[in-house]
Design a protein around this motif. Structure first.
Motif, PDB file in Angstrom:
ATOM      1  N   ASP A  16       0.736  -1.096  -0.012  1.00 46.38           N
ATOM      2  CA  ASP A  16      -0.072   0.096   0.059  1.00 46.38           C
ATOM      3  C   ASP A  16       1.081   1.325   0.121  1.00 46.38           C
ATOM      4  OD1 ASP A  16      -1.954   2.042   0.441  1.00 46.38           O
ATOM      5  OD2 ASP A  16      -2.632   1.366   2.510  1.00 46.38           O
ATOM      6  N   HIS A  18       0.386   4.115  -1.379  1.00 49.00           N
ATOM      7  CA  HIS A  18      -0.415   5.401  -1.259  1.00 49.00           C
ATOM      8  C   HIS A  18      -0.573   5.908   0.257  1.00 49.00           C
ATOM      9  CE1 HIS A  18      -2.941   8.663  -2.609  1.00 49.00           C
ATOM     10  NE2 HIS A  18      -3.293   8.602  -1.647  1.00 49.00           N
ATOM     11  N   SER A  19      -0.806   4.999   1.078  1.00 46.31           N
ATOM     12  CA  SER A  19      -0.918   5.230   2.468  1.00 46.31           C
ATOM     13  C   SER A  19       0.159   5.672   3.062  1.00 46.31           C
ATOM     14  CB  SER A  19      -1.728   4.096   3.125  1.00 46.31           C
ATOM     15  OG  SER A  19      -2.912   3.886   2.689  1.00 46.31           O
ATOM     16  N   CYS A  22       1.642   9.021   1.510  1.00 45.10           N
ATOM     17  CA  CYS A  22       0.740  10.142   1.949  1.00 45.10           C
ATOM     18  C   CYS A  22       0.913  10.528   3.270  1.00 45.10           C
ATOM     19  CB  CYS A  22      -0.742   9.659   1.669  1.00 45.10           C
ATOM     20  SG  CYS A  22      -1.818  10.962   1.728  1.00 45.10           S
ATOM     21  N   LYS A  23       0.934   9.610   4.199  1.00 46.96           N
ATOM     22  CA  LYS A  23       1.404   9.920   5.485  1.00 46.96           C
ATOM     23  C   LYS A  23       2.721  10.622   5.829  1.00 46.96           C
ATOM     24  CE  LYS A  23       1.999   7.752  10.187  1.00 46.96           C
ATOM     25  NZ  LYS A  23       1.949   6.370  10.845  1.00 46.96           N
ATOM     26  N   HIS A  39      -3.267  13.516  -0.891  1.00 42.98           N
ATOM     27  CA  HIS A  39      -3.321  12.423  -1.606  1.00 42.98           C
ATOM     28  C   HIS A  39      -3.211  12.865  -3.157  1.00 42.98           C
ATOM     29  CE1 HIS A  39      -5.498  10.126   1.229  1.00 42.98           C
ATOM     30  NE2 HIS A  39      -6.307  11.143   1.601  1.00 42.98           N
ATOM     31  N   THR A  42       0.719  12.937  -3.405  1.00 45.39           N
ATOM     32  CA  THR A  42       1.509  11.519  -3.247  1.00 45.39           C
ATOM     33  C   THR A  42       1.230  10.913  -4.766  1.00 45.39           C
ATOM     34  OG1 THR A  42       0.948  11.149  -0.976  1.00 45.39           O
ATOM     35  CG2 THR A  42       1.103   9.321  -2.377  1.00 45.39           C
ATOM     36  N   TRP A 101      -0.742  -4.745   1.968  1.00 52.81           N
ATOM     37  CA  TRP A 101      -2.268  -4.678   2.121  1.00 52.81           C
ATOM     38  C   TRP A 101      -2.488  -5.951   2.961  1.00 52.81           C
ATOM     39  CZ3 TRP A 101      -4.976  -0.831   0.166  1.00 52.81           C
ATOM     40  CH2 TRP A 101      -4.351  -0.129  -0.816  1.00 52.81           C
ATOM     41  N   LEU A 199      -8.293   0.589  -3.744  1.00 51.51           N
ATOM     42  CA  LEU A 199      -7.769   1.980  -2.908  1.00 51.51           C
ATOM     43  C   LEU A 199      -6.172   2.191  -3.113  1.00 51.51           C
ATOM     44  CD1 LEU A 199      -9.323   1.104   0.520  1.00 51.51           C
ATOM     45  CD2 LEU A 199     -10.015   2.866  -1.101  1.00 51.51           C
ATOM     46  N   GLU A 200      -5.631   1.626  -4.342  1.00 53.58           N
ATOM     47  CA  GLU A 200      -4.178   1.586  -4.569  1.00 53.58           C
ATOM     48  C   GLU A 200      -3.699   3.253  -4.643  1.00 53.58           C
ATOM     49  OE1 GLU A 200      -0.557   0.793  -7.503  1.00 53.58           O
ATOM     50  OE2 GLU A 200      -2.562   0.358  -8.246  1.00 53.58           O
ATOM     51  N   GLY A 202      -5.511   5.896  -3.510  1.00 52.49           N
ATOM     52  CA  GLY A 202      -6.249   6.495  -2.378  1.00 52.49           C
ATOM     53  C   GLY A 202      -7.537   6.650  -2.832  1.00 52.49           C
TER      54      GLY A 202
END
Length: 231
Positions: A16, A18-19, A22-23, A39, A42, A101, A199-200, A202
């Motif tokens: 994952d 993106h998460s 993004c964080k 988002h 990223t 994931w 959700l790849e 976001g």
């Protein structure tokens, strides 16, 4: 199908990204009291990184180098010139601490009991080692495109990966959430499995979410893939 090995795309399909990235951007923004659509930032970073490595032949750099070098341009694009070198380094390091994931690790263990499982990826070997240890992913082998010198979707990448596995392309199932990867693998004789990753990218959703109709298998998650393959 007479499948003798499974080859997994790793960035996006397994990880994952993106998460995690993004964080990292959001944390840097908090340090400077800056707010953006993290988002979108990223995803622009990911697009620039992919553009810098996809299809390359014998580059003098790997994907980790691209992650580092395109970051300044993405920051300038989004007005983040106040980010300091330590912010740049922290965002770049985040690639080595991504989470898998949640449906993957358990299914990988099931699949590994029946098939050799190989990470076949554009990510550099060192990064795959780091994230695999972090997430408890036990591969039979890692084949990075940097080892071949040809990056997906170059046919040479798929041909060499099959030679190194000592398995005919028609006996390999390439598993990914990206049509460009699966289409190229199929053109080289592989069977293909599309695993949806809505959700790849976001909240925006993936740019290519619909599996090509020629995919051998289409599933929503990895436990379903394991079940489909009798694992």
């Amino acid at each position: 199908m007479n499948i003798k090995a499974l080859a997994f795309d790793t960035g996006g399909t397994v990880l994952d990204w993106h998460s995690g990235i993004c964080k990292a951007f959001a944390l840097a923004g908090q340090r400077h009291g800056v707010e953006r659509d993290w988002h979108a930032v990223t995803n622009d970073y990911r697009r620039a990184s992919m553009a810098g490595i996809v299809g390359k032949l014998q580059p003098a750099f790997n994907m980790d180098d691209v992650h580092r070098t395109v970051l300044d341009g993405v920051m300038a694009q989004h007005g983040l010139e106040m980010f300091a070198p330590q912010d740049h380094a922290q965002i770049h390091r985040a690639w080595n601490s991504l989470n898998a994931w949640p449906d993957f690790a358990g299914a990988l263990g099931r699949l590994k009991r029946k098939f050799p499982v190989v990470s076949f990826t554009m990510l550099p070997l060192a990064m795959v080692m780091a994230v695999s240890r972090r997430n408890g992913l036990e591969w039979d082998a890692v084949v990075s495109c940097e080892m071949i010198g040809a990056y997906k979707p170059q046919p040479l990448a798929y041909e060499q990966a099959a030679r190194w596995m000592d398995v005919a392309p028609g006996q390999i199932l390439m598993v990914a959430c990206h049509n460009f990867d699966l289409n190229a693998a199929r053109a080289c004789g592989y069977h293909t499995a599309f695993v949806r990753r809505p959700l790849e990218w976001g909240p925006a959703g993936p740019p290519d979410p619909h599996p090509h109709p020629d995919c051998t298998i289409v599933v929503d998650d990895f436990p379903t893939l394991a079940q489909h393959l009798g694992a």
